[in-house]
Structures are given as structure tokens and as C-alpha cells.
Write a protein that holds these residues in place. Structure first.
Motif, short mmCIF file in Angstrom:
data_model
loop_
_atom_site.label_atom_id
_atom_site.label_comp_id
_atom_site.label_asym_id
_atom_site.label_seq_id
_atom_site.Cartn_x
_atom_site.Cartn_y
_atom_site.Cartn_z
N MET A 1 0.74 -1.13 0.04
CA MET A 1 -0.35 0.13 -0.21
C MET A 1 0.85 1.21 0.27
O MET A 1 2.42 1.49 0.24
N TYR A 2 0.44 2.22 -0.47
CA TYR A 2 1.20 3.83 -0.39
C TYR A 2 1.92 3.96 0.80
O TYR A 2 1.17 3.96 1.79
N GLY A 3 2.48 4.30 1.20
CA GLY A 3 3.62 4.98 1.78
C GLY A 3 2.51 5.59 2.93
O GLY A 3 2.89 5.88 4.54
N LEU A 4 1.54 6.15 2.55
CA LEU A 4 0.40 7.26 3.44
C LEU A 4 0.14 6.13 4.65
O LEU A 4 -0.39 6.51 5.68
N VAL A 5 -0.75 5.55 3.94
CA VAL A 5 -1.53 4.41 4.92
C VAL A 5 0.26 3.78 6.16
O VAL A 5 -0.55 4.10 7.60
N TYR A 73 -8.45 6.65 12.94
CA TYR A 73 -7.58 7.63 13.10
C TYR A 73 -7.19 7.90 11.11
O TYR A 73 -6.50 9.43 11.49
N TRP A 74 -7.73 7.19 10.09
CA TRP A 74 -6.83 7.42 8.92
C TRP A 74 -7.68 8.61 8.62
O TRP A 74 -7.73 9.80 7.54
N VAL A 75 -9.21 8.37 9.18
CA VAL A 75 -10.76 9.73 8.73
C VAL A 75 -9.95 11.60 9.17
O VAL A 75 -9.23 12.20 9.02
N LEU A 86 -10.95 17.13 -0.58
CA LEU A 86 -10.91 15.92 -0.73
C LEU A 86 -12.33 15.21 -0.04
O LEU A 86 -13.34 15.10 -0.77
N LEU A 87 -11.85 15.19 1.13
CA LEU A 87 -12.74 14.98 1.90
C LEU A 87 -14.32 15.84 1.97
O LEU A 87 -15.33 15.34 1.76
N ASP A 88 -13.99 16.89 2.13
CA ASP A 88 -15.33 17.61 1.76
C ASP A 88 -15.43 17.86 0.48
O ASP A 88 -17.24 17.62 0.95
N PHE A 97 -21.31 10.41 1.77
CA PHE A 97 -20.23 10.17 1.55
C PHE A 97 -19.86 9.13 0.60
O PHE A 97 -19.22 9.03 0.66
N MET A 98 -20.85 8.06 1.77
CA MET A 98 -19.75 6.99 0.78
C MET A 98 -20.48 6.40 -0.40
O MET A 98 -19.88 5.96 -0.77
N GLU A 99 -21.46 6.74 -0.76
CA GLU A 99 -22.19 7.23 -2.06
C GLU A 99 -21.02 8.07 -3.36
O GLU A 99 -21.06 7.04 -3.78
N ASN A 100 -20.06 8.26 -2.60
CA ASN A 100 -18.88 9.25 -3.24
C ASN A 100 -17.81 8.58 -3.28
O ASN A 100 -16.36 9.14 -3.72
N LEU A 101 -17.75 8.03 -2.00
CA LEU A 101 -15.94 7.19 -1.51
C LEU A 101 -15.90 6.73 -3.11
O LEU A 101 -14.32 6.85 -2.95
N ASP A 102 -16.23 6.01 -3.73
CA ASP A 102 -15.07 5.63 -4.86
C ASP A 102 -14.84 6.77 -6.04
O ASP A 102 -13.78 6.42 -6.23
N ASN A 103 -15.70 7.31 -6.08
CA ASN A 103 -15.22 8.79 -6.77
C ASN A 103 -13.72 8.92 -6.07
O ASN A 103 -12.96 9.87 -6.99
N LEU A 104 -14.03 9.37 -4.71
CA LEU A 104 -13.17 9.74 -3.83
C LEU A 104 -11.66 9.09 -4.48
O LEU A 104 -10.32 9.99 -4.93
N HIS A 105 -11.72 7.60 -4.25
CA HIS A 105 -10.63 7.38 -5.04
C HIS A 105 -10.02 7.25 -5.75
O HIS A 105 -9.11 7.26 -6.39
N ALA A 106 -11.25 7.21 -6.79
CA ALA A 106 -10.67 7.75 -7.77
C ALA A 106 -10.19 8.90 -8.33
O ALA A 106 -9.13 8.59 -8.89
N SER A 113 -1.04 6.27 -8.84
CA SER A 113 -1.19 5.74 -10.40
C SER A 113 -1.52 4.52 -9.95
O SER A 113 -1.40 3.56 -10.27
N GLU A 114 -0.67 3.88 -8.58
CA GLU A 114 -0.63 2.19 -8.44
C GLU A 114 -2.07 2.07 -7.55
O GLU A 114 -1.57 0.68 -7.13
N LEU A 115 -2.49 3.36 -7.15
CA LEU A 115 -3.63 2.93 -6.47
C LEU A 115 -4.20 1.40 -6.64
O LEU A 115 -4.39 1.27 -7.66
N PRO A 117 -7.61 0.78 -5.00
CA PRO A 117 -8.78 0.91 -3.90
C PRO A 117 -10.29 0.32 -3.53
O PRO A 117 -10.12 -0.43 -5.00
N PRO A 118 -10.59 0.49 -3.03
CA PRO A 118 -11.68 -0.56 -2.39
C PRO A 118 -12.69 -0.37 -3.26
O PRO A 118 -13.06 0.29 -3.84
N SER A 119 -14.14 -1.10 -3.05
CA SER A 119 -14.74 -0.57 -3.60
C SER A 119 -16.56 -0.54 -2.97
O SER A 119 -16.02 -1.91 -2.27
N THR A 137 -9.57 -5.81 -3.01
CA THR A 137 -8.32 -6.67 -3.75
C THR A 137 -7.83 -7.81 -2.46
O THR A 137 -6.31 -8.69 -2.96
N ARG A 138 -7.36 -6.87 -1.36
CA ARG A 138 -6.97 -7.36 0.08
C ARG A 138 -7.87 -8.13 0.32
O ARG A 138 -8.86 -7.93 0.56
N GLN A 139 -7.79 -8.77 1.67
CA GLN A 139 -8.07 -9.94 2.43
C GLN A 139 -7.31 -8.35 4.24
O GLN A 139 -7.16 -8.42 4.11
#
Ligand code: HEM
Length: 189
Positions: A1-5, A73-75, A86-88, A97-106, A113-115, A117-119, A137-139
Motif C-alpha cells: 500500500m502507499y506509504g501514506l497508509v 484514525y485515518w479519517v 477532497l474529504l469535504d 459520502f459513502m455514495e461518493n467514496l469510489d469517486n474520491l478514491h478515483a 497511479s498504482e492505487l 482502491p476498495p469499492s 483486492t485485499r484480505q
């Protein structure tokens, strides 16, 4: 995962348990060669899982508890680390917000570029409840989703009650959560 995580995990552990505990966890995860994580670099998922496993051992906590705490904590972490707008822009109530979350990750994927993301797919069952379908894609990250939802509940001053009704780790196709939340009015946050 990205270093941000990984950076956020480090930040959470340092904040709640101190720098020394973080160093012990990093050593236990056999990551002493990494001086610091770079937010925009992609790391193997294994590094994140090793950090969580080492944190369990050192802190004497279950992985579920750590992942829940991390989700919450992530929020606030992302809000403070440059992703506040982006959150706003994703909405000012839990449902929107949950409706828009896939757009946020997009949108996140435009710079990461290697994200992978969940769906999330929401079925609004009543005005105050929804069935949330989480695909990844993760468990093993369903507890993190529960923590994330609690974090979002705090962000929107909305009480949330979450029951997981379908478990991928028990052979289901994907995780499903049944969520009840207090009728939220729009908040200007
Ligand atoms: C502006 C805020 C956010 C940013 C910048 C962001 C960014 C990211 C990044 C970089 C990853 C790692 C994925 C990878 O490296 O392939 C990730 C994963 C994830 N994000 Fe977000 N995210 C944000 C908000 C949220 C929120 C509010 C949720 C709430 C449900 C969420 C749910 C997840 C989950 C569950 C994962 C784990 C990956 C997986 O399931 O496979 N994210 N996100």
C-alpha cells in the motif's frame, strides 16, 4: 500500500504509545532498514500487514482492534495531511459520502497511479439505514472499514450502529455491513 497508509500507522502508534514503542514495533516487523515512509511511494502490502502483526504482539491487542482504531484514525489523519478538501467535496452526510467514496478514491488514483482502491456500494434501505457492500483486492480489512465508518460518524456528528452480515473470510463473495445511523442533517464542515 502507499506509504501514506504506513505513515498513518506510525503516526497513530507514536501518538498513543510513544516513539519508543514505535521503534520496537518497527524492529519486530523487521523494517529497521526503512528510516521513514514516503507517502507517495508504493510499498508491498506485506509491509503494512507486518506492521499490524508486530503492533498486535507488542501492544497485546487483537488485529481487529488495531485495524478498527486505525480506520477511525485515518479519517482525521487524511483531513490533516492535505486531503481535507477532497474529504469535504465527497459530501457532508454519511449517506452522501459513502455514495461518493469510489469517486474520491478515483481522484486519489490520479496522483497515486498504482492505487488499488476498495469499492463501496450502498443500498439505502430506509432514510436512516443502508446495506454497505465492500469489495477489495485485499484480505482481512473489514475491521478497518468498521473503524472508518465510526470515524466518519464522528466527522458528521452522526451516531452509527454497524453489524457485519456477510464475511468474506467465511467464504462469502464479499463483506456486507448493515448500518443504522441517526437522521443526519447537512453539516457545514
Ligand atoms: C481523502 C481521504 C482518503 C484518501 C487520501 C485515501 C487514500 C487511500 C489510499 C492511498 C489507500 C491505499 C491503497 C493502495 O495503496 O493501493 C486507501 C485504502 C483504503 N481506503 Fe481510502 N482514502 C481516503 C478516505 C477513505 C475513507 C473515508 C474510507 C472509508 C470507508 C476509505 C476506505 C479505504 C479502505 C477500506 C482501504 C483499504 C484498501 C482495500 O480495501 O483494499 N478511504 N485509501
Amino acid at each position: 500500500m502507499y506509504g501514506l497508509v504506513n505513515k498513518a500507522i506510525q503516526d497513530m502508534i507514536c501518538k498513543y504509545h510513544g516513539e519508543d514503542t514505535w521503534e520496537t514495533i518497527k524492529e519486530k516487523a523487521e523494517l529497521e532498514d526503512i528510516d521513514f515512509f514516503i507517502g507517495m511511494d508504493a510499498y508491498s502490502d506485506d509491509i503494512t500487514y507486518r506492521l499490524v502483526a508486530a503492533a498486535c504482539e507488542v501492544l497485546g491487542m487483537e488485529a481487529d482492534e488495531i485495524l478498527k482504531a486505525f480506520g477511525e484514525y485515518w479519517v482525521t489523519y487524511t483531513a490533516e495531511e492535505g486531503y481535507g478538501e477532497l474529504l469535504d467535496s465527497a459530501g457532508n452526510s454519511l449517506g452522501k459520502f459513502m455514495e461518493n467514496l469510489d469517486n474520491l478514491h478515483a481522484r486519489v488514483g490520479l496522483s497515486f497511479s498504482e492505487l488499488r482502491p476498495p469499492s463501496f456500494d450502498c443500498e439505502h434501505t430506509t432514510e436512516n439505514s443502508m446495506e454497505l457492500h465492500y469489495q477489495s483486492t485485499r484480505q482481512g480489512l473489514a475491521p478497518m472499514v468498521i473503524g472508518l465508518l465510526h470515524g466518519l460518524g464522528k466527522r458528521f456528528h452522526t451516531k452509527v450502529d454497524i453489524t457485519q452480515t456477510s464475511f468474506r473470510e467465511q467464504g462469502a463473495d464479499h463483506d456486507i455491513f448493515s448500518i443504522e445511523y441517526e437522521d443526519s442533517q447537512d453539516h457545514d464542515q
